[in-house]
Each structure stands twice: as C-alpha cells, then as structure tokens.
Motif scaffolding. Structure first.
Motif, PDB file in Angstrom:
ATOM      1  N   GLU A   1       1.158  -1.667   0.459  1.00  0.00           N
ATOM      2  CA  GLU A   1      -0.313   0.050   0.175  1.00  0.00           C
ATOM      3  C   GLU A   1       1.310   1.607   0.240  1.00  0.00           C
ATOM      4  OE1 GLU A   1      -2.203  -0.745   3.459  1.00  0.00           O
ATOM      5  OE2 GLU A   1      -3.641  -1.492   2.097  1.00  0.00           O
ATOM      6  N   LYS A   2       2.445   1.086   0.641  1.00  0.00           N
ATOM      7  CA  LYS A   2       3.092   2.482   1.023  1.00  0.00           C
ATOM      8  C   LYS A   2       3.741   2.368  -0.498  1.00  0.00           C
ATOM      9  CE  LYS A   2       3.487   1.403   5.474  1.00  0.00           C
ATOM     10  NZ  LYS A   2       4.757   0.766   6.068  1.00  0.00           N
ATOM     11  N   GLY A   3       3.597   1.399  -1.938  1.00  0.00           N
ATOM     12  CA  GLY A   3       4.315   2.009  -3.173  1.00  0.00           C
ATOM     13  C   GLY A   3       5.456   0.967  -2.894  1.00  0.00           C
ATOM     14  N   GLU A   4       5.764  -0.283  -1.874  1.00  0.00           N
ATOM     15  CA  GLU A   4       7.060  -0.464  -1.381  1.00  0.00           C
ATOM     16  C   GLU A   4       7.544  -2.035  -2.269  1.00  0.00           C
ATOM     17  OE1 GLU A   4       8.627   1.659   2.650  1.00  0.00           O
ATOM     18  OE2 GLU A   4       7.788  -0.708   2.790  1.00  0.00           O
ATOM     19  N   ILE A   5       8.565  -2.352  -3.132  1.00  0.00           N
ATOM     20  CA  ILE A   5       8.227  -3.166  -3.837  1.00  0.00           C
ATOM     21  C   ILE A   5       8.661  -4.800  -2.766  1.00  0.00           C
ATOM     22  CG2 ILE A   5       9.138  -4.787  -5.619  1.00  0.00           C
ATOM     23  CD1 ILE A   5       9.479  -2.799  -7.131  1.00  0.00           C
ATOM     24  N   ASP A   6       7.200  -5.497  -2.558  1.00  0.00           N
ATOM     25  CA  ASP A   6       7.605  -6.276  -0.921  1.00  0.00           C
ATOM     26  C   ASP A   6       7.008  -7.615  -1.366  1.00  0.00           C
ATOM     27  OD1 ASP A   6       5.326  -5.951  -1.134  1.00  0.00           O
ATOM     28  OD2 ASP A   6       5.199  -5.736   0.988  1.00  0.00           O
ATOM     29  N   ASN A   7       6.280  -8.221  -2.343  1.00  0.00           N
ATOM     30  CA  ASN A   7       5.908  -9.259  -2.407  1.00  0.00           C
ATOM     31  C   ASN A   7       5.993  -9.784  -4.313  1.00  0.00           C
ATOM     32  OD1 ASN A   7       4.529 -11.384  -2.255  1.00  0.00           O
ATOM     33  ND2 ASN A   7       2.817 -10.656  -1.029  1.00  0.00           N
ATOM     34  N   ILE A   8       6.205 -11.125  -4.707  1.00  0.00           N
ATOM     35  CA  ILE A   8       5.846 -11.405  -6.364  1.00  0.00           C
ATOM     36  C   ILE A   8       4.579 -10.940  -6.117  1.00  0.00           C
ATOM     37  CG2 ILE A   8       6.322 -13.342  -7.188  1.00  0.00           C
ATOM     38  CD1 ILE A   8       8.219 -14.079  -4.988  1.00  0.00           C
ATOM     39  N   ALA A   9       4.299 -11.113  -7.895  1.00  0.00           N
ATOM     40  CA  ALA A   9       3.246 -11.515  -7.972  1.00  0.00           C
ATOM     41  C   ALA A   9       2.740 -12.722  -8.741  1.00  0.00           C
ATOM     42  CB  ALA A   9       2.772 -10.212  -9.038  1.00  0.00           C
ATOM     43  N   PHE A  10       1.850 -13.188  -9.181  1.00  0.00           N
ATOM     44  CA  PHE A  10       1.647 -14.330  -9.671  1.00  0.00           C
ATOM     45  C   PHE A  10       0.444 -13.982 -10.908  1.00  0.00           C
ATOM     46  CE2 PHE A  10       3.570 -16.028  -6.223  1.00  0.00           C
ATOM     47  CZ  PHE A  10       4.470 -16.928  -6.768  1.00  0.00           C
ATOM     48  N   HIS A  11       0.124 -14.101 -12.129  1.00  0.00           N
ATOM     49  CA  HIS A  11      -1.087 -13.219 -12.875  1.00  0.00           C
ATOM     50  C   HIS A  11      -1.071 -14.717 -13.838  1.00  0.00           C
ATOM     51  CE1 HIS A  11       0.083  -9.339 -12.123  1.00  0.00           C
ATOM     52  NE2 HIS A  11       1.614  -9.487 -13.189  1.00  0.00           N
ATOM     53  N   ILE A  12      -2.612 -15.140 -13.285  1.00  0.00           N
ATOM     54  CA  ILE A  12      -2.395 -16.495 -14.257  1.00  0.00           C
ATOM     55  C   ILE A  12      -4.827 -16.884 -14.835  1.00  0.00           C
ATOM     56  CG2 ILE A  12      -3.395 -19.117 -13.879  1.00  0.00           C
ATOM     57  CD1 ILE A  12      -1.342 -19.293 -11.212  1.00  0.00           C
ATOM     58  N   ASP A  13      -4.644 -16.372 -15.592  1.00  0.00           N
ATOM     59  CA  ASP A  13      -5.808 -16.740 -16.065  1.00  0.00           C
ATOM     60  C   ASP A  13      -6.880 -15.933 -15.807  1.00  0.00           C
ATOM     61  OD1 ASP A  13      -5.658 -19.167 -17.252  1.00  0.00           O
ATOM     62  OD2 ASP A  13      -6.104 -20.201 -15.497  1.00  0.00           O
TER      63      ASP A  13
END
Lengths: 41, 557
Positions: free
Chosen positions: B42-54
């Motif tokens: 929410e603070k705009g910091e990169i801290d996770n992986i995003a998985f894009h599926i379907d």
C-alpha cells in the motif's frame, strides 16, 4: 480394504484431501489404499 | 530489493546445487500460462511476488502462513511443499517443526529469483532443501527414493494447487504408483524368494546356451511382443502373416495360444517359478521355439527338448557367480516386461506390443487357446479407462506392470508401439494399429538363431564345471556367517565381505523389513523399547539362520 483385518501402517502420504496408506496385514501381506480426509485406515 | 547478493552468498554454502542453477542459463520448466512480477504494498514499496494466471493476480500472504502449517501430520518425517512463493510458509514450518525434513519443490526458477531479491531468506535457505527447476521425471525419481526408502514411514505433500495444480496431480499419481509397485514387489519376493533360489541352484547344472550370442543379432528387424491378453484374439491372423518377417516373442502363456492358432513364435521367454503355469507350458512342448530363461524358472520348464538360451535377471545374485558373462536383463513384475528389454537388446525395431491388455478385457484374463484360466473371484479389481475410452477392470499387479513399462520406456527410449487391441494406456508408448505397419521383408530368423546356438555343429553349452567349486566356496562362507550371526545377533556390515551375503540378503531382506515395521509399531504402541528391539534382533537372527541353512542345503544338494 477389509476393515476387519488388523493392520500396521507402513507408509503414509498425507495429502490435502486425504491420504494414501501402505499397510501390513497380520498375514504379512502389504496393501495400498486411499483414505479420504477424516476416514479410517 | 537489497537482499539478492546476501541470499546468493548464503545459498552458495547452504544449497550449492541451487546456487549453481542460477549461474546456468538453462531453464527446464516454463509455465507459459503463469506471469510473474514484483508486487507493491500500500505504501508503494516493492515487497512481494505477483502471480498472473488466467487473468487473475495472486500475491503471497504472510499472515496466512501460520494457518497453513496447522494441519501437519505428526507421523510425516518429511514434508514436501510444492511452491516456494515468498517462503513465509516454509519459514513458519521450519520454526514449528525443526525435527522434520522439509523439501520445497519450486518448478519455476523465476519465483525463487524474485523471492531472493525481496527478503532475507537466511532461515529458509538453511532450514530446508530446495528442488528447483527440475523436470517432472527427475522430480518423480527423487520422490521415489523418499517413498520407497526402507526407513521411510511417512511424508506429507502440501502443494499450492492454484499455481501448480497439474504438476501436483502428476506427482500424487506417481506416489500412488510407487506405493503400489513397492507393495507388489515385497509381496512377491516374500512368497517366492526361496523357490527362485532353489530353481536357480538346480537349473544352473542343466544344459543351455549363453543368450549373449543373441545380443544385437536382430538389428533393425521388427518384433512383436505378444502377451496372452484376451484382446489378442482379433490379431492372431495378422500375427500369423508376420511369421518370418518379424521376431515374434511369446511372453509365458502366449506361446500356447499362438501355437494353438498355427503360429510358431521365434522365441518364448520364461521366468516364472511355478511348475504348473510355467513348467506345464514348456516341458512337453513339441514345437521348435527357442526358450529364453532366467535360472529362477520352474525346473520342469527346462525339460523342454528344444533350444534353451540362458540369460540373467538383474535381481538374480547367484547365476552370475557361475557364468559372469550372461547377458543381464531388467527384471519386472511380468515376463512381458523382461521380454521388452530382451527385444531391445536383440536390436529389434520397431517393437510392437500385442495382447498386453493389463486388464480383464471381455471379463477374461487370457485369450482363448490356453488351458489356464484364473479364478476371477480372487482378484482385487479396480476400474480404469482403456485405450478405446471404455471402462475396464484391472488390478494392482497389472498396474505395476504398466508402471514398469512407463519407467523403462522413459529411461531407455526403445522404439515401441502399443498395438494391443484393447487394454490399459501405457504412458510413454504411442498406441498404434498393428495393420498400419507394413512389414514385408522376409528374414531367415532360424539361421540367425542356429548360428548363435551351435558351434562346430554342436550346441555351444555354458561350461558348468565351475559350479561345484563355487557352491562349495559359498557353503564355506555360509558356515562362517552362521557362526558370526550366532555370536552376535546385531551383526551387520561385517557380513557384507562375503560373496554369499548377497544371496542371504536377497533371501531375507523382505522378511526382515516386515519385522522392523512390527517392532516400530510395538514401540509406538507403548511397548518397552529395549524389549521390542531385543525381540526384533531375535527374530532377525532366526530369519538369517533359517535362510543360511536353507541356502546351504540347496547348494549341497
């Protein structure tokens, strides 16, 4: 699996929705069965 | 995004194989349907992986990790997690279950690479084993070792189904196969090992020619591997027309069926110890069908008057001591499995399977034309779908044979097609129609076989003059081992210095394995550990001494 026969669990693979079990019967025969979650070996 | 260098350094020492994989450009697993990127909080910091599926996006949830580790089976010595994500759940598991072995399968290298950038993975990298970017076959091999290790008693498999559903299902199917095959193998060995050895020792003295002379002599000649399954019926006319054009090998009972329909196979192959189902087939056979056998075959099978070629199964620890140059073929749950390895080593191509139904097609075990039928009330049947998309009845031993074919074919890559009219699908073997193969060229197969069998006009029999001296040496070793076991019931490694140990070990291993399991169970159920272990050692001693006596007696007969 015949529920009347006494068994020792040799190997169990626990899965999300149940398990696979390899059991040793009293007569030394090994069997493999699938048990749904909450079921009995 | 500052953790990569530090994590990589730690990984170089904690997981050097995985570290090496990041130095290589090779990528085995691409999941084209899955996009991976960095995610912001929410603070705009990169801290996770995003998985894009379907069209959906998932991020790893740190808070869910605690709940995720609540249903761990206390009996599982190893937990296999499929999907590394950010590693929060792995970290929690390591923290809560420090005594369990934790394996994390991450099929996609990109996932771990992202996680290595995003957080301090000290505890995770040093507390688990990662299997990264392995193909499914390698993964299956590693799981096989875990599942079938004699000391293994339980594993728990926790996959992230959302990401790797198919991969997870494939692995679960494999685990089921491994367990079934293991059960079939132990049951068979427990029941038959003494008969195998008795036959091997007696049969070694009989006349036969070394099957090594056949190896590679049929290069490029098509072969039919013929099983006795019910669906063979519809292919008998085609098989008849292929005599002289293809090597036709009859797996056990199939020889009787083929002969009764006017087909003389090129070879018959036999490994079965049963004097009725195997010996009964061969001993009075008048036809000229060279018999290929391992020493464990029923003794009356070798009363067959025709040509006899001896080979050695890779589980046979005795015959090779007498004739070290026998060709070794891979043992399997069925003679049809062994026939596959035999045809491959002859050089045959393609190898076409017929009558290998691996199921009770039309409610029968065998094709018509054999005296043998099975009591169908005794089978443990199960339903599967056959190669015609129909429901069929099968049983664990058939599945074990099928699994053997799949494993062999994936590893050895013989040129095989499954032309069985109706039967189980064998993964890795393309289904084909026998009539689609244009096999026109004639071969003088008899002349090839004769050139392998005779030397200067006489059968080139294996030299059996060494048998007595080898048997005497083994007997002497057995006497020494017997004294050692009596003196020290817990003795182990010292026995391995003797050649005879390999025989005693094969003879006793499945019985001792079962006693170990019973001993563990007693301890688990509250019996005093020392007395349970003592009872196990007493039983082990009894098993070893009985086996030594039996083998000794067989060798001196």
């Amino acid at each position: 699996m015949d529920e009347e026969v006494k068994r020792i669990t040799i190997f169990k693979v626990t899965l999300l929705d149940g398990s696979m079990v390899m059991t040793l019967r009293e007569d030394n025969k090994i069997e493999v069965g699938i048990i749904p979650k909450g079921g009995k070996a | 995004m500052v953790f990569l260098e530090r994590n990589m350094k730690l990984m170089a020492s904690a997981q050097p194989d995985i570290h090496r994989k990041f130095q290589l450009p090779e990528v085995k697993n691409q999941f084209p349907g899955m996009g991976i990127g960095f995610a912001q909080n929410e603070k705009g910091e990169i801290d996770n992986i995003a998985f894009h599926i379907d069209g959906n996006t998932f991020v790893d949830n740190k808070d869910a990790a605690t709940e995720w580790v609540t249903d761990i089976d206390k009996d599982a010595h190893t937990i296999i997690i499929l999907g590394f994500g950010m590693g929060y759940h792995v970290e929690k598991l390591i923290e809560m279950y420090p005594d369990k072995k934790i394996i994390v399968i991450e099929p996609d290298k990109r996932v771990l690479y992202h996680a290595l950038h995003l957080r301090d993975l000290d505890n995770v990298l040093s507390g688990c084993t990662i299997w990264l970017d392995e193909d499914i076959l390698t993964m299956k091999g590693k799981i096989y070792e875990l599942v079938t290790h004699p000391l293994a008693r339980g594993i728990q498999f926790k996959p992230y189904i959302v990401l790797y559903g198919k991969f997870a299902n494939d692995l679960i199917m494999e685990m089921q196969k491994f367990l079934s095959d293991w059960a079939v193998m132990v049951n068979t060995k427990r029941c038959l090992v003494d008969k195998w050895y008795e036959n091997r020792i007696v049969n070694a003295k009989k006349e036969s020619v070394n099957a090594k002379s056949l190896i590679g002599k049929f290069m490029g000649i098509p072969a039919l591997l013929v099983g006795a399954g019910p669906s063979l019926q519809s292919q008998l006319e085609t098989i008849k027309s292929l005599q002289g054009k293809a090597v036709i090998i009859a797996a056990s009972t199939a020889v009787e069926i083929l002969l009764s329909h006017g087909i003389t196979p090129t070879f018959m192959i036999a490994i079965d110890q049963d004097p009725v189902s195997s010996g009964g087939l061969h001993e009075n056979l008048e036809a000229d069908v060279p018999l290929v056998f391992d020493g464990q075959v029923a003794q009356n099978s070798l009363n067959y008057k025709g040509k006899k070629f001896q080979m050695q199964l890779n589980v046979n620890r005795y015959t090779g001591m007498l004739a070290p140059d026998l060709p070794v073929f891979e043992s399997g749950p069925s003679v049809a499995n062994v026939a596959m390895d035999f045809l491959y080593k002859l050089g045959c191509s393609p190898i076409l399977m017929c009558g290998v139904d691996l199921s009770y097609t039309y409610g029968k075990l065998y094709c018509d034309g054999t005296q043998f039928q099975q009591d169908m009330s005794q089978i443990q049947s199960m339903k599967l779908i056959n190669n015609k998309g129909e429901e069929c009845m099968t049983e664990p031993s058939f599945l074990s044979m099928r699994n053997w074919f799949t494993e062999y074919i994936n590893r050895v890559h013989p040129p095989v097609f499954n032309c069985t009219e109706r039967g189980l699908i064998i993964d890795g073997v393309p289904n084909a129609n026998l009539n689609d193969f244009k096999v026109e060229r004639e071969h003088d197969l008899k002349a090839i076989i004769d050139s392998c069998y005779f030397k200067d006009g006489q059968p080139d029999y294996i030299d059996t003059t060494v048998i007595n001296s080898v048997n005497n040496l083994l007997s002497l070793e057995l006497d020494i081992m017997k004294s050692m076991v009596r003196a020290n019931p817990t003795i182990g490694a010292q026995l391995q210095q003797y050649k005879a140990w390999t025989i005693v070990d094969e003879f006793t291993s499945s019985f001792i394995y079962l006693e170990e399991i019973k001993c563990e169970d007693k301890i688990k159920n509250g019996e005093n550990m020392a007395s349970a272990i003592k009872a196990f050692h007493d039983k082990r001693t009894e098993i070893l001494l009985n086996a030594i006596d039996k083998i000794h007696e067989m060798l001196q007969r």
